[in-house]
Design an enzyme around this catalytic site. Structure first.
Site, PDB file in Angstrom:
ATOM      1  N   GLU A  95       1.706  -7.480   0.584  1.00  0.00           N
ATOM      2  CA  GLU A  95       2.692  -8.100  -0.288  1.00  0.00           C
ATOM      3  C   GLU A  95       4.080  -7.501  -0.061  1.00  0.00           C
ATOM      4  OE1 GLU A  95       0.219  -9.932  -3.939  1.00  0.00           O
ATOM      5  OE2 GLU A  95       0.859  -7.884  -4.271  1.00  0.00           O
ATOM      6  N   CYS A 108      11.341  -5.063  -1.343  1.00  0.00           N
ATOM      7  CA  CYS A 108      10.383  -3.991  -1.556  1.00  0.00           C
ATOM      8  C   CYS A 108       9.261  -4.211  -0.552  1.00  0.00           C
ATOM      9  CB  CYS A 108       9.857  -4.038  -2.994  1.00  0.00           C
ATOM     10  SG  CYS A 108       8.602  -2.791  -3.326  1.00  0.00           S
ATOM     11  N   CYS A 115      -4.077   1.694  -0.068  1.00  0.00           N
ATOM     12  CA  CYS A 115      -3.551   3.060  -0.125  1.00  0.00           C
ATOM     13  C   CYS A 115      -4.700   4.021  -0.377  1.00  0.00           C
ATOM     14  CB  CYS A 115      -2.515   3.194  -1.240  1.00  0.00           C
ATOM     15  SG  CYS A 115      -1.767   4.844  -1.322  1.00  0.00           S
ATOM     16  N   CYS A 119      -3.955   6.781  -7.050  1.00  0.00           N
ATOM     17  CA  CYS A 119      -3.336   6.973  -8.372  1.00  0.00           C
ATOM     18  C   CYS A 119      -4.004   6.003  -9.355  1.00  0.00           C
ATOM     19  CB  CYS A 119      -1.832   6.719  -8.297  1.00  0.00           C
ATOM     20  SG  CYS A 119      -1.043   7.759  -7.069  1.00  0.00           S
ATOM     21  N   CYS A 122      -2.430   2.499 -10.504  1.00  0.00           N
ATOM     22  CA  CYS A 122      -1.794   1.667  -9.475  1.00  0.00           C
ATOM     23  C   CYS A 122      -2.797   0.691  -8.863  1.00  0.00           C
ATOM     24  CB  CYS A 122      -1.204   2.573  -8.390  1.00  0.00           C
ATOM     25  SG  CYS A 122      -0.615   1.669  -6.946  1.00  0.00           S
ATOM     26  N   GLY A 184       1.020   1.066  -0.366  1.00  0.00           N
ATOM     27  CA  GLY A 184       0.813   2.156   0.581  1.00  0.00           C
ATOM     28  C   GLY A 184       1.685   3.370   0.333  1.00  0.00           C
ATOM     29  N   GLU A 185       1.329   4.450   1.004  1.00  0.00           N
ATOM     30  CA  GLU A 185       2.058   5.706   0.908  1.00  0.00           C
ATOM     31  C   GLU A 185       2.822   5.912   2.218  1.00  0.00           C
ATOM     32  OE1 GLU A 185       3.063   8.154  -1.078  1.00  0.00           O
ATOM     33  OE2 GLU A 185       3.843   9.037   0.764  1.00  0.00           O
ATOM     34  N   SER A 216       9.577   5.975  -1.249  1.00  0.00           N
ATOM     35  CA  SER A 216       8.993   6.650  -2.392  1.00  0.00           C
ATOM     36  C   SER A 216       7.659   7.251  -1.966  1.00  0.00           C
ATOM     37  CB  SER A 216       8.780   5.643  -3.520  1.00  0.00           C
ATOM     38  OG  SER A 216       8.036   6.225  -4.567  1.00  0.00           O
ATOM     39  N   SER A 239       7.276  10.589  -6.667  1.00  0.00           N
ATOM     40  CA  SER A 239       6.534  10.167  -7.860  1.00  0.00           C
ATOM     41  C   SER A 239       5.977  11.388  -8.566  1.00  0.00           C
ATOM     42  CB  SER A 239       5.386   9.241  -7.456  1.00  0.00           C
ATOM     43  OG  SER A 239       5.905   8.059  -6.907  1.00  0.00           O
ATOM     44  N   LEU A 240       6.555  11.693  -9.712  1.00  0.00           N
ATOM     45  CA  LEU A 240       6.184  12.924 -10.414  1.00  0.00           C
ATOM     46  C   LEU A 240       5.157  12.621 -11.509  1.00  0.00           C
ATOM     47  CD1 LEU A 240       7.146  15.805  -9.986  1.00  0.00           C
ATOM     48  CD2 LEU A 240       8.950  15.404 -11.668  1.00  0.00           C
ATOM     49  N   HIS A 241       5.527  11.850 -12.489  1.00  0.00           N
ATOM     50  CA  HIS A 241       4.656  11.357 -13.577  1.00  0.00           C
ATOM     51  C   HIS A 241       4.162  12.419 -14.552  1.00  0.00           C
ATOM     52  CE1 HIS A 241       4.822   7.797 -11.232  1.00  0.00           C
ATOM     53  NE2 HIS A 241       3.932   8.160 -10.347  1.00  0.00           N
ATOM     54  N   ASN A 315       3.287  -0.764 -15.837  1.00  0.00           N
ATOM     55  CA  ASN A 315       2.957  -2.179 -15.683  1.00  0.00           C
ATOM     56  C   ASN A 315       1.440  -2.322 -15.714  1.00  0.00           C
ATOM     57  OD1 ASN A 315       5.652  -3.157 -15.285  1.00  0.00           O
ATOM     58  ND2 ASN A 315       5.619  -2.224 -13.249  1.00  0.00           N
ATOM     59  N   CYS A 359       6.275  -2.604 -10.078  1.00  0.00           N
ATOM     60  CA  CYS A 359       5.814  -1.348  -9.497  1.00  0.00           C
ATOM     61  C   CYS A 359       4.329  -1.164  -9.761  1.00  0.00           C
ATOM     62  CB  CYS A 359       6.530  -0.161 -10.124  1.00  0.00           C
ATOM     63  SG  CYS A 359       8.287  -0.178  -9.873  1.00  0.00           S
TER      64      CYS A 359
END
Ligand code: SAH
Ligand code: SF4
Length: 367
Positions: A95, A108, A115, A119, A122, A184-185, A216, A239-241, A315, A359
């Site tokens: 996508e 994007c 991935c 996470c 996600c 993906g990472e 990211s 990406s901390l979170h 989301n 996201c």
């Protein structure tokens, strides 16, 4: 056995020149082809009058234009976001999202099919890892959006929202911003991603500026250190979170491999070596990581670093039951960062949520 065709989007300009030399053609023709590809956004040899017939014959025989077929495209109801489901040559799908803001367009793009980082909140992580994308498949996503803008392919199906309609009429026809925040990472697929970035930045091509390409990462420490050592011209978001190792591991399993203290050390090295600020992403999940003490913990963690915090209200995804932090609590979180720690932050504009293009919502599935 037949040779797989060379995907032209896989090559940097230098590599294309090299290939032309090997074929016995002047590198000047390579430069011409490059201009057709990235300035005119050509999709075949047919409209390339400046290339000799023998060059075109070779291109037709041995190469392909790696544009991706659209399997599906969906517009958000507000008209600002379009999501493309694109088919890769081997049948896998990815996508890509085109986001329009007033006066600005951002693509994007994805870096992998699925991935491996898992996470919990996600959708891409929930689908698991299939494979890396090639540089050409990453470039092709940007070209897909660039072509849509240039040739006015999408514009707007539903013009229900006058604000969106107005913004679109003002919209620049050129793609200038790219975020590697799709599926993906990116730092798990470092070489392909950097090659794609080099191609997109090439000053004789799309010429995207370094400040306008941001990748990211979930926090792949060796990748961040390599970005720093190579002084890569690309913006970095981490990406901390969560601001403690225990809380972070619960959301981001990759934190077991790259613990928070090592991640922060790598971020410090990155900022010292490159002089650049890092964006720290924080997905706001109600009751999980949005309390005032948690805001203070981020503040202390990032104090003194060149940093900006991007808050992303959660989301919805099929595999995670959490709720997004409400706007009042998000504002409070921001206020603590600003007033107690002088830490700038933004709450990410919600875009494309109704079409699962926000996201963390990208996955190749039913949506
Ligand atoms: N793999 C990279 C980039 C893709 S995701 C990374 O993890 O950084 C881009 C951002 O969206 C990341 O910060 C990610 O943690 C966040 N995200 C993932 N799922 C989300 C969700 N359901 N709601 C809000 N943000 C999400
Ligand atoms: Fe992968 Fe990023 Fe999703 Fe985590 S948030 S699973 S790293 S795409």
């Amino acid at each position: 056995m037949s040779h797989p065709r060379l995907n032209l989007y896989d090559l940097t300009r230098e590599a294309l020149r090299e290939q032309f030399r090997r074929w016995g053609f002047s590198p000047l023709h390579a430069d011409r082809l490059w201009a057709y590809l990235y300035l005119e956004l050509a999709d075949s040899c047919d409209a390339m009058p400046k290339l000799p017939a023998k060059v075109k014959a070779r291109l037709r025989a041995e190469t392909r234009f790696g544009l991706l077929a659209t399997a599906r495209e969906t517009d958000s109801s507000d008209g600002f976001t379009r999501k493309y489901l694109l088919a890769l040559a081997d049948g896998e799908k990815i996508e890509t999202v085109l986001m329009r803001y007033t006066g600005r367009v951002t693509a994007c793009v994805s870096s992998q099919v699925g991935c491996a980082m898992g996470c919990v909140f996600c959708a891409t992580g929930q689908m698991g890892y299939t494979r890396h994308l090639t540089p050409g498949e990453i470039v092709a996503q940007a070209m897909h959006v660039a072509r849509a803008l240039k040739f006015q392919i999408p514009i707007l199906k539903s013009q229900a929202n006058p604000e969106a309609f107005h913004a679109l009429r003002e919209m620049p026809p050129r793609l200038r911003n790219i975020v590697l925040m799709g599926m993906g990472e990116p730092l798990h697929n470092y070489d392909a991603v950097m090659q794609a970035v080099d191609i997109l930045r090439d000053s004789n091509g799309l010429a995207l500026s370094a400040e306008r390409i941001t990748l990211s990462t979930v926090g792949v420490v060796p990748g961040i250190l390599r970005l720093a050592a190579e002084k890569r011209s690309v913006g970095l978001a981490v990406s901390l979170h969560a601001a403690t190792q225990a809380e972070r591991v619960a959301l981001v399993p990759a934190a077991k491999k790259w613990p928070l203290d090592e991640l922060m050390a790598a971020c410090r090295t990155y900022s010292t070596t490159t002089g650049r600020r890092i964006f720290y992403e924080w997905t706001l999940i109600e009751g999980k990581n949005d309390a005032p003490e948690q805001a203070r913990a981020v503040g202390r963690l990032l104090e003194g670093l060149p940093a900006q915090v991007n808050l992303i209200p959660l989301n919805p995804t099929p595999g995670y039951a959490g709720e997004p932090t409400r706007s009042e609590a998000a504002k409070k979180f921001q206020k603590i960062l600003a007033e107690e720690f002088k830490l700038p932050s933004t709450v990410r504009q919600r875009r494309g949520i109704d079409i699962a293009a926000g996201c963390g919502q990208l996955a190749v599935g039913e949506t």
